[in-house]
Scaffold this motif. Structure first.
Motif, mmCIF file in Angstrom:
data_model
loop_
_atom_site.group_PDB
_atom_site.id
_atom_site.type_symbol
_atom_site.label_atom_id
_atom_site.label_comp_id
_atom_site.label_asym_id
_atom_site.label_seq_id
_atom_site.Cartn_x
_atom_site.Cartn_y
_atom_site.Cartn_z
ATOM 1 N N MET A 23 35.323 76.527 51.054
ATOM 2 C CA MET A 23 35.999 77.415 50.108
ATOM 3 C C MET A 23 37.516 77.262 50.203
ATOM 4 O O MET A 23 38.221 77.328 49.189
ATOM 5 C CB MET A 23 35.592 78.867 50.357
ATOM 6 N N VAL A 27 39.728 76.251 46.981
ATOM 7 C CA VAL A 27 40.865 77.053 46.527
ATOM 8 C C VAL A 27 42.167 76.277 46.688
ATOM 9 O O VAL A 27 43.025 76.298 45.794
ATOM 10 C CB VAL A 27 40.915 78.394 47.293
ATOM 11 N N SER A 30 42.393 73.639 43.966
ATOM 12 C CA SER A 30 42.658 74.265 42.670
ATOM 13 C C SER A 30 44.111 74.702 42.554
ATOM 14 O O SER A 30 44.767 74.473 41.524
ATOM 15 C CB SER A 30 41.745 75.470 42.464
ATOM 16 N N LEU A 31 44.624 75.326 43.600
ATOM 17 C CA LEU A 31 46.036 75.730 43.592
ATOM 18 C C LEU A 31 46.963 74.526 43.542
ATOM 19 O O LEU A 31 48.003 74.556 42.871
ATOM 20 C CB LEU A 31 46.351 76.584 44.821
#
Length: 102
Positions: A23, A27, A30-31
């Motif tokens: 995860m 994340v 994606s950031l």
């Protein structure tokens, strides 16, 4: 379970999304891609100098690939969460932000 012998879809649903490290990679990637787009189109919006924005956009854009590769190398073959691997993946996910904002 030996995650090195399953197909990619099963790996993503099981080991990747089912662990804290996975995860964090998801994340962080994606950031990183979001900041790549913002660095390219509106560098002042994310607090970067326009002269260096293209280079930082490149770093943010490329970083998800080595992040995933390092995650697999660090956590394989069983992908069980540990404090060490979680801390390492968290530091690795934050690396391009450290480079851009140091």
């Amino acid at each position: 379970m030996d995650w090195t012998r399953v197909n990619f879809r099963t790996f993503i649903r099981g080991a990747f999304v089912g662990t804290p490290e996975g995860m964090i990679v998801l994340v962080g990637a994606s950031l990183s891609l979001l900041f790549a787009a913002l660095s390219w189109y509106a560098p002042s919006l994310v607090g970067l100098r326009p002269q260096l924005a293209a280079g930082y956009a490149l770093v943010f854009c490329i970083w998800p690939v080595p992040l995933f590769v390092i995650y697999v190398a660090l956590c394989s073959p069983d992908f069980r969460p540990t404090v060490f691997s979680t801390a390492m993946v968290l530091c690795l996910a934050a690396f391009p932000f450290w480079v851009a904002y140091r």
